[in-house]
Design a protein around this motif. Sequence first.
Motif, short mmCIF file in Angstrom:
data_model
loop_
_atom_site.label_atom_id
_atom_site.label_comp_id
_atom_site.label_asym_id
_atom_site.label_seq_id
_atom_site.Cartn_x
_atom_site.Cartn_y
_atom_site.Cartn_z
N UNK A 135 -7.84 7.28 -4.56
CA UNK A 135 -6.74 7.00 -3.63
C UNK A 135 -7.27 6.70 -2.23
N UNK A 136 -8.20 7.53 -1.75
CA UNK A 136 -8.76 7.32 -0.42
C UNK A 136 -9.53 6.00 -0.34
N UNK A 137 -10.32 5.70 -1.37
CA UNK A 137 -11.11 4.46 -1.37
C UNK A 137 -10.21 3.24 -1.39
N UNK A 138 -9.20 3.27 -2.28
CA UNK A 138 -8.29 2.14 -2.35
C UNK A 138 -7.47 1.98 -1.09
N UNK A 139 -7.05 3.10 -0.48
CA UNK A 139 -6.26 3.03 0.75
C UNK A 139 -7.06 2.43 1.89
N UNK A 140 -8.31 2.84 2.01
CA UNK A 140 -9.16 2.29 3.07
C UNK A 140 -9.30 0.78 2.93
N UNK A 153 -0.33 2.53 11.67
CA UNK A 153 -1.55 3.31 11.48
C UNK A 153 -2.81 2.46 11.57
N UNK A 154 -2.67 1.13 11.44
CA UNK A 154 -3.86 0.27 11.57
C UNK A 154 -4.10 -0.17 13.01
N UNK A 155 -3.23 0.24 13.93
CA UNK A 155 -3.46 -0.11 15.33
C UNK A 155 -4.71 0.57 15.87
N UNK A 156 -4.99 1.79 15.40
CA UNK A 156 -6.22 2.49 15.77
C UNK A 156 -7.11 2.55 14.54
N UNK A 160 -0.54 8.20 6.52
CA UNK A 160 -0.12 8.59 7.86
C UNK A 160 -0.14 10.11 8.01
N UNK A 161 0.21 10.82 6.92
CA UNK A 161 0.14 12.29 6.95
C UNK A 161 -1.32 12.74 7.07
N UNK A 162 -2.20 12.10 6.28
CA UNK A 162 -3.62 12.44 6.32
C UNK A 162 -4.19 12.20 7.72
N UNK A 163 -3.80 11.11 8.35
CA UNK A 163 -4.30 10.80 9.69
C UNK A 163 -3.86 11.86 10.69
N UNK A 164 -2.61 12.30 10.59
CA UNK A 164 -2.12 13.33 11.52
C UNK A 164 -2.83 14.66 11.29
N UNK A 165 -3.05 15.03 10.01
CA UNK A 165 -3.70 16.31 9.70
C UNK A 165 -5.14 16.33 10.17
#
Length: 429
Positions: free
Chosen positions: A22-27, A55-58, A133-138
């Motif tokens: 999931x992380x690899x595909x999301x990236x 979330x892709x702005x940064x 977006x949840x992962x980024x905030x955490x």
Amino acid sequence: MLDSAFWMTSGFILLLLVLSGFFSGSETALTAASRGKLRAQADKGSRGAERALMITEDNERLIGSVLLGNNLVNILAASLATALFTRLFGESGVPLATLVMTLLVLIFAEVLPKTYAITNAERAAALVSRPISVVVRVFSPVVKAVRLLVRFVLRLFGVTTDPDSNILAVREEIAGALQLGHSEGVVEKEDRDRILGALDLRERAVEEIMLHRSNIEMIDAAAPPDEILRQCLQSNHTRLPVYRDDPENIIGVVHAKDLLRTMYRLIGGPDGDAAALHDFDISQVVMKPYFVPETSSLDEQMRQFLRRRTHFALVVDEYGSLQGLITLEDILEEIVGEITDEFDPDADHPLMAAEDGNYYVDGAMTIRDLNRATDWSLPDDEANTIAGLVIHEAQMIPTPKQVFSFHGFRFEVVAREGNRITQLKIRPL
């Protein structure tokens, strides 16, 4: 040996592999997705595409968070697999666990999800935007600390980073996509040149495309009225600068239609007396001249033309001396290419291709126009025209039949008038 602990550990490893995929595909999806396509989907009401844009702005924070999560699950999965295989096979379980986990991670956590993400980038980006977006905030506090540490280490080695810079400038991204599309036959050369020409207006100055003062056709205000009329009728231009005493002293610009209308009124119509033209004063007809600095950008100059509702400007340098003139048509030609009409002389062909592979080029042709016409890549940093490039590289004013080779091309001077190179013969080496 295959007790409940074994099955729980195996199931947890499989879950970690799913998370890794999931992380690899999301990236891959979020970095490969076109922001233009995501914006179009967001405008149609797609919440996922809108979140993906946010979330892709940064990019740095996004990639840092995804990599942190991916490494956590990969390391944890590898550790559990090593413990499990050591329990089953003893010391030989360590290399066996390494081999099995490498294959599993490579196939199911890297290649498979990334292949899907690349082929369905925008759709996948919209789907994963909410959990990511949840992962980024955490992970945001940890990622921020890592970023500060990385910049500190890089600074120790003399490397500075700009935290506000983008990975790719928008203009470079568009240009790269157009070049790629053209090389693959998807984008026509004319379409590519038009879009790139519009993008380049902000980066180019008036002095690069202006008509040099040596080629400007002017009217002497002191000339007899019949001579002024004859000059306007024979000219290929509808607007001509008017000077008094000295060509540097421009008193205005006359439009052929205004000139003819005023002269027609002076002579009293079709049955009037042409002798009345002796009292004609061209200064009463001219429009106030519009001067622009040679360093202003083409983008700004086009805006000024549209705002002032004029198509004609005289270009001056920092000392106020006349350098040339520019029209709205000159700027539009940088986008759409050469614009000709029935009044353009047939001889005005700055580029002609010969059967032997040589190109006969007018020395005053700009390097940019030549590159666009031939798909060459001659540099235009030091000179605007082909003649200027040859003089710069030769460090002299060449004479006819002199030959030079630079930048992968052969240049032969064909004709020269005074100190000006008027024609060149160019051939790729």
